[in-house]
Structure formats: C-alpha cells, structure tokens
Design a protein around this motif. Structure first.
Motif, PDB file in Angstrom:
ATOM      1  N   ASN C  17      50.099  -7.965 110.744  1.00  0.00           N
ATOM      2  CA  ASN C  17      49.252  -6.826 110.412  1.00  0.00           C
ATOM      3  C   ASN C  17      50.019  -5.521 110.581  1.00  0.00           C
ATOM      4  O   ASN C  17      50.622  -5.273 111.618  1.00  0.00           O
ATOM      5  CB  ASN C  17      48.037  -6.851 111.333  1.00  0.00           C
ATOM      6  N   LEU C  20      48.630  -3.634 113.712  1.00  0.00           N
ATOM      7  CA  LEU C  20      48.652  -4.245 115.035  1.00  0.00           C
ATOM      8  C   LEU C  20      50.014  -4.827 115.397  1.00  0.00           C
ATOM      9  O   LEU C  20      50.327  -5.006 116.562  1.00  0.00           O
ATOM     10  CB  LEU C  20      47.577  -5.321 115.126  1.00  0.00           C
ATOM     11  N   SER C  33      38.664   5.914 114.133  1.00  0.00           N
ATOM     12  CA  SER C  33      37.907   4.713 114.485  1.00  0.00           C
ATOM     13  C   SER C  33      36.718   4.983 115.404  1.00  0.00           C
ATOM     14  O   SER C  33      36.083   4.066 115.885  1.00  0.00           O
ATOM     15  CB  SER C  33      38.827   3.650 115.106  1.00  0.00           C
ATOM     16  N   ALA C 158      41.597  -4.093 110.624  1.00  0.00           N
ATOM     17  CA  ALA C 158      41.849  -3.632 111.985  1.00  0.00           C
ATOM     18  C   ALA C 158      40.974  -2.432 112.317  1.00  0.00           C
ATOM     19  O   ALA C 158      40.353  -2.379 113.381  1.00  0.00           O
ATOM     20  CB  ALA C 158      43.322  -3.281 112.155  1.00  0.00           C
ATOM     21  N   SER C 161      37.213  -3.397 112.590  1.00  0.00           N
ATOM     22  CA  SER C 161      36.831  -4.094 113.821  1.00  0.00           C
ATOM     23  C   SER C 161      36.925  -3.153 115.020  1.00  0.00           C
ATOM     24  O   SER C 161      36.096  -3.195 115.918  1.00  0.00           O
ATOM     25  CB  SER C 161      37.672  -5.355 114.050  1.00  0.00           C
ATOM     26  N   MET C 162      37.943  -2.282 115.026  1.00  0.00           N
ATOM     27  CA  MET C 162      38.101  -1.375 116.155  1.00  0.00           C
ATOM     28  C   MET C 162      36.924  -0.419 116.257  1.00  0.00           C
ATOM     29  O   MET C 162      36.432  -0.165 117.355  1.00  0.00           O
ATOM     30  CB  MET C 162      39.401  -0.587 115.981  1.00  0.00           C
ATOM     31  N   THR C 188      43.158  -1.960 121.676  1.00  0.00           N
ATOM     32  CA  THR C 188      44.040  -2.271 120.560  1.00  0.00           C
ATOM     33  C   THR C 188      45.026  -3.360 120.967  1.00  0.00           C
ATOM     34  O   THR C 188      45.348  -4.252 120.185  1.00  0.00           O
ATOM     35  CB  THR C 188      44.804  -1.013 120.115  1.00  0.00           C
ATOM     36  N   LEU C 191      43.217  -6.588 120.774  1.00  0.00           N
ATOM     37  CA  LEU C 191      42.981  -6.933 119.371  1.00  0.00           C
ATOM     38  C   LEU C 191      44.276  -7.467 118.758  1.00  0.00           C
ATOM     39  O   LEU C 191      44.282  -8.466 118.030  1.00  0.00           O
ATOM     40  CB  LEU C 191      42.530  -5.675 118.632  1.00  0.00           C
ATOM     41  N   SER C 192      45.362  -6.784 119.090  1.00  0.00           N
ATOM     42  CA  SER C 192      46.664  -7.188 118.574  1.00  0.00           C
ATOM     43  C   SER C 192      47.037  -8.578 119.076  1.00  0.00           C
ATOM     44  O   SER C 192      47.603  -9.403 118.358  1.00  0.00           O
ATOM     45  CB  SER C 192      47.683  -6.133 118.993  1.00  0.00           C
ATOM     46  N   PHE C 195      45.178 -11.087 117.092  1.00  0.00           N
ATOM     47  CA  PHE C 195      45.788 -11.289 115.784  1.00  0.00           C
ATOM     48  C   PHE C 195      47.066 -12.118 115.884  1.00  0.00           C
ATOM     49  O   PHE C 195      47.453 -12.784 114.934  1.00  0.00           O
ATOM     50  CB  PHE C 195      46.083  -9.940 115.111  1.00  0.00           C
TER      51      PHE C 195
END
Lengths: 237, 208, 203
Positions: C17, C20, C33, C158, C161-162, C188, C191-192, C195
């Motif tokens: 991504n 991310l 965001s 990204a 979702s954030m 983040t 989240l990263s 992913f």
C-alpha cells in the motif's frame, strides 16, 4: 493583478533559466556519475568472486586496480565459444541474446572462478546481481545482488550474508552433468535429502522473490550452459 | 537592522521544538518515515532538506515582489524541483551508494509539504534573511525528528547505530533478538507516535 | 496476461500500500482523515488523478526523457532523465488543473465535492511517488496504468478506514497528550501492521 503578458514572460524566463542551470550541472557531473556506476559494477563483480575488503571499504581507485589486475573480461557466445577481442561493454544491443559477458578471476596466472551477470523479476522489481562459479564450472563460488527494490526484511533479505552464504559450495549440475541450477526452497534444507546439493534455505514470507530468483537463475545459467560444460570437461580431464 | 533581532531568532528557534514541522505543524511526514531505517540515510536526507529548504525559502523571498500571484505555486514548485534535482545529481556524483539507498525518496522532497508550506506561509511575506533562518530552523526541526526516529529504529531493529554494532554478540547468544518490526513500516509509525507523545508531555501542549 | 495485471493491482492495493508501506501521502492523510465524508472525497480524487498521471508520465518519460529516448528524433545519445522530477511535477500540476476544469464544466455536483481537494493533490507525495516508482520499476504502459489505479485505490482504502477509526475515537478516552497526531500515528502503525498480513498472499 498583473497583466497576462507579464505572467507569461516571467514564467518563461524562469523556466529557461532553470532549464539551463540544470543542464549545465547535469552535463558537468555526468562523467563522475558514469565512473561511479562503472566502479559499482566492478565492485559487485569482485564481491561475487570472493574478493574481500581487508582494510576497510575500498576506494574507487582500489576497486579499479584490483579489477584490472585480477579480472579478465570476456564475451562468450550461445554455443560456448569465447569471442576474441570483445569485452562486455562492447556487446551490441541487438546481440544481447546471443553474446554474454563473462568475468574470469585469475590468481597467479591460473583461473580461479567465473562470474556472470544475473537478473530477473522478483515480487516488485527486477533484481540485478552476479553469480560466480569455481573453476570446475559446477560449484557455486558466490552470489551477490546489487540492485533491487524488494521489501526490506522480506524479499530484501536476498542481499544479506545469511542468504547468499548458503549458496557457496552448492552444485549447479546433477550426477549426470545436466544443469539443475540452485533452488531456494520453502523453509530449511533437509541435509539428508538427495537434492540437498543444489538447494538453499528460502526466505520466510518472500515466496515471490525466491520463486523469481529460482526461475531467472535457471534461465541465466542456461545461456552459459554450453560454455560451462566445456569447462567441466576440461577440469575433469 | 540587527542580524539577529528577536523575530529572526524566533524564526530560527521555534521550529526546533515548540513549532516543530513534523510533530506540530504535521508537515512533511511522507518522506520522513521511509528513510529512517538507518541513521546514515536519515542524516543525509536531513542535510538534503536543509539545503533545499533554506535555498528555496531564500530564492522565493528574493523574488517575492516580482512573482505574479497566479503562478506563485508553480514558481515555487519549479524552484524546489530544480534544487532537488541539483541535490540528486550531486549525490549521484559524489555519494553514489547513498543516492542508491535514498532513490525516489530524495525526489519526494519536492512534494514534502514543509518546503512548499514554508515558501507559501513565510517566504512570500518576509525578507530573504529571515526566510533563510526560517528555512534553516524548519529543516533542522525536521532533521531532529528524522534522526531520532532513525536512532530508535536502527538500534532496536538492527542492533547498531550509524552502521556500528552496539548490541554485543554475547547478548545475541544469550537469546536477544532484533525487533524485526522496527525495520518494517509499522515500526516507523509507532516510534513517531511515541516521540510525539513524549514531546507533547514535556512541552505541555494539547491538541484541540 | 490479465492475471498478471490483477495481481499487480492487488499488490498495489493491499500488499505494498502506497500509504501504509511507503508512507506516501501522509500529510493529507493526517489532515483530512478527521472526517469520513471528506476522506472519501479525497481518496476518490487521488485515485482519479493517479490513474491519469501515471500513464501520462510514463509516456513522457518513455518517449522524451529516458536515456536514448530521443533516438526517434535523431538524438540517440541525449539523456534528459535529469529533467524527470521537474517535468513530472509540472505534468501533475497540469493534470490536476485539467481535471478541475473538466469537472467544473460537466459535473457541478462532483466539482463541489472534489474541487477543494484538487489543489491539495498536486503536492500529494503519493501522486509524484507513483510516477517515480513506475520509472524505478520499469513498468510498461498498461502496467503503469494498473499500478496508478491500484495505488489510488490503496490510498482510498487506507484513508477511508482511518477516518472511520478516528470517528470512533472521539468517544474513547485517550491520554490528553496523545490526542490528535500521536494516537493517529500509533493507529496508522497498527493499520499498517494489519496490511502487512497480506504479504503472505501467494500471487
């Protein structure tokens, strides 16, 4: 608010001036950059041929000196003949498929190994490197990647010592002398397996990178197969 | 005019801590995180930003009264991308290995919001000398965070600093392992998040 | 062949991504965001612009700037690749302007929704980053388009979702000094990490 003409003239002058500045700088640094690239290639060939930096990193001149004194540049054809009076940088673009560069390491007037360029797709990027064989034409001397954009910590591990050291001493041919290349497998190599002589530990989490590596290594070795076959016959005889 | 009157001093000093471009102005994070796996790349990147930001601020400030307002941003972008190209060419010629490691991230200084942000917010209004100081201050503030993140990531992720091994072999043999997460991208986000937390606690600053 | 493009797109959206894994486009990501609807608007605008600029810059690099690209004009030794950065950013700025004008002309509603984001996009790292990556990775024309589109979708995913997570966050009790930027960075990171789990996918 200024007139359109002023805006236009101002922008054009800026663009032209900056363009000139950039061309001038780029032109004057071009030669240094080219030399850097050359030395970088030489350095990686030397690494793959097991030259080690004894007293700290080499300077550019040292790389050139060692390279010139102990590496001979050759070109071989698809049927394994050395083409006289031709060096790798002179291979014409339209002959790339039939003429291949070969770097021969010479110690005390006898051949101590052969390095060939290898390249191919991994997960993300084209990997570039050198692959070196001992003077018997079948045992791996070293492998080295100098350019790739694989994920650090995953596919990027191909350039790490733990991975490349695994290759050293493996064979690229089976008992009958036909090319099997080196396979990096999932997980660790089972030393009792009959195939262990040409297998190395894979990189966990980097299936695509290792799969790509296996494929292009095989392809690149095929190009040189007739040449190395001759070497193998000579070294046995 | 004195060389360092109070406003000039402020322009240089504030961005280092209280008004840090990364942790307070929330600018220029993109390129900051990608080059912080190792300290040496972070340091070279910081120097590149120092050069580009001070120069672009100065140049924009010198020409601020001549620039037609409609092409203001394009002009700044042209200046910035030329400066970045110069840096890139220079690194390719004299620090070849480094330029290979930084690759596209050096070019991304162009879209680093700090550079354009400072050109717009400061250099378009103030004189060259103050703009120079403002650029220097912001670039250094950026550099401090970059190097701090890199120091943590390299120490815990690779057990070294500036390429020298810090964590001894005996630690590794007794079971210590490098934290692989630090080398990967999530490590960067988390370290930066923690640094911001610590800095705001010290600086007693709250958002919203 | 189609399979190859699908896997390239999947890689660009999930595994690598652009935001991310490569941190590109963080500034606008953090700034925007806070709200769900604006995030979706920005994500959409980034996708559109990336899908256009990636092949455009590919063509310019391939036919004008790359080493030996000018051989059709009888100048095989000219290497203009040092103009890459400056030309790419100019193309991006021009494309953004163009998209803005087209939207203004044909869809008032879309223009109102996206208009405010378009100027922001010209200096969004992910757009320039996309163009630089396709040069670096030696993509073909179609690959560039697919990559541009995939990266844009990745950014969209990204940021969408954030923003939803941050929306929820309003009702949680975050330490006062960690509020805002601090907690967003930590999230983040998580989240990263999530992913990264996609990198196990065998394509």
């Amino acid at each position: 608010m200024r007139s359109n003409a002023y805006t236009l003239i101002f922008t054009s002058i800026t663009t032209v001036l900056l363009g000139f500045l950039l061309s001038f700088v780029s032109e004057s640094l071009k030669e240094t950059q080219r030399i850097n690239e050359e030395i970088d290639i030489m350095k990686n060939i030397l690494y793959s041929l097991e030259f080690t930096e004894k007293d700290g990193p080499w300077s550019g001149e040292e790389v050139k000196k060692i390279f010139d004194s102990s590496v001979i540049q050759k070109v071989v054809s698809a049927d394994g003949e050395v083409i006289e009076d031709l060096i790798p940088s002179e291979i014409r673009a339209d002959k790339m498929e039939t003429q291949f560069p070969l770097y021969v390491k010479v110690v005390n007037n006898s051949v101590d190994g052969y390095a060939i360029p290898i390249s191919g797709k991994g997960l993300w990027s084209t990997l570039y490197g050198y692959f070196a064989l001992e003077n018997d034409g079948s045992t791996v001397k070293g492998i080295r990647f100098y350019k790739h954009k694989e994920t650090p910590g995953l596919g990027g591990e191909v350039e790490k010592d733990w991975f490349t050291n695994n290759f050293v001493g493996k064979k690229i041919v089976d008992k009958n002398g036909s090319l099997v290349s080196i396979q990096s497998i999932k997980g660790q190599v089972d030393t009792s397996s009959p195939d262990a002589y040409h297998q190395v530990d894979g990189i966990s989490g980097a299936t695509m990178t290792t799969k790509g590596l296996n494929e292009f290594l095989m392809n690149d070795l095929k190009k040189y197969d007739s040449f190395f076959q001759k070497i193998r016959v000579e070294s046995k005889g | 005019m004195k060389l360092f009157d109070s406003k000039s001093k402020q322009a240089l000093k504030d961005p280092l801590m209280q008004d840090n471009p990364i942790t307070f102005q929330v600018l220029g994070i993109c390129s900051a995180l990608a080059v912080t796996v190792k300290m040496d790349t972070a340091i070279v990147m910081s120097f590149a930003v120092v050069f580009v930001l001070t120069m672009s601020n100065t140049v924009v400030s010198i020409f601020r009264n001549m620039i037609p307002s409609r092409v203001r941003i394009i002009f700044s972008l042209l200046v910035i991308s030329s400066l970045v190209t110069l840096t890139d060419q220079y690194l390719k010629a004299y620090m070849y290995d480094m330029s290979k490691e930084l690759n596209v991230f050096l070019a991304l200084i162009i879209t680093n919001c700090i550079v354009l942000g400072r050109a717009e917010a400061f250099a378009m209004k103030e004189g060259p000398w103050r703009s120079f100081l403002d650029g220097l201050g912001n670039a250094l503030g950026y550099g401090i965070i970059l190097v701090a993140v890199a120091a943590f990531r390299e120490l815990f992720g690779s057990g070294s600093l500036m390429g020298f091994q810090i964590i001894s072999d005996s630690m590794y043999t007794s079971g210590y392992q490098n934290n692989g997460l630090m080398v990967l991208s999530p490590g960067a986000f988390i370290i930066l998040g923690l640094i911001i937390w610590v800095q705001r606690t010290i600086g007693k600053i709250e958002e919203e | 062949m189609l399979e190859h493009y699908i896997s390239l797109a999947t890689k660009a959206i999930f595994i690598e991504n652009i935001l991310l894994a490569y941190f590109l486009g963080m500034c606008s990501f953090l700034a925007i965001s806070k709200r769900v609807d604006t995030s979706i608007g920005l994500g959409f605008a980034v996708t559109v612009v990336l899908t256009i600029t990636a092949p455009a810059n590919w063509a310019i690099h391939h036919y004008f700037l790359r080493d030996g690209a000018l051989s059709w004009a009888g100048l095989p030794t000219v290497n203009l690749s040092y103009l890459n950065f400056i030309v790419f950013i100019a193309v991006i700025a021009a494309m953004v302007q163009l998209v803005e004008m087209i939207l203004d002309r044909f869809s008032e509603k879309l223009y109102h929704n996206l208009g405010i984001f378009l100027p922001l996009i010209a200096v969004n790292c992910s757009i320039l980053g996309g163009s630089l990556f396709l040069v670096e990775r030696e993509y073909t024309f179609i690959e560039s388009t697919v990559f541009g589109f995939g990266s844009g979708l990745g950014f969209f995913l990204a940021i969408a979702s954030m923003s939803s997570i941050r929306y929820k966050l309003r009702y949680s009790n975050v330490p006062s000094k960690l509020k805002g930027l601090g907690i967003t960075m930590l999230l983040t990171g998580l989240l990263s990490m999530a992913f990264m789990a996609f990198s196990g996918i065998d394509l």
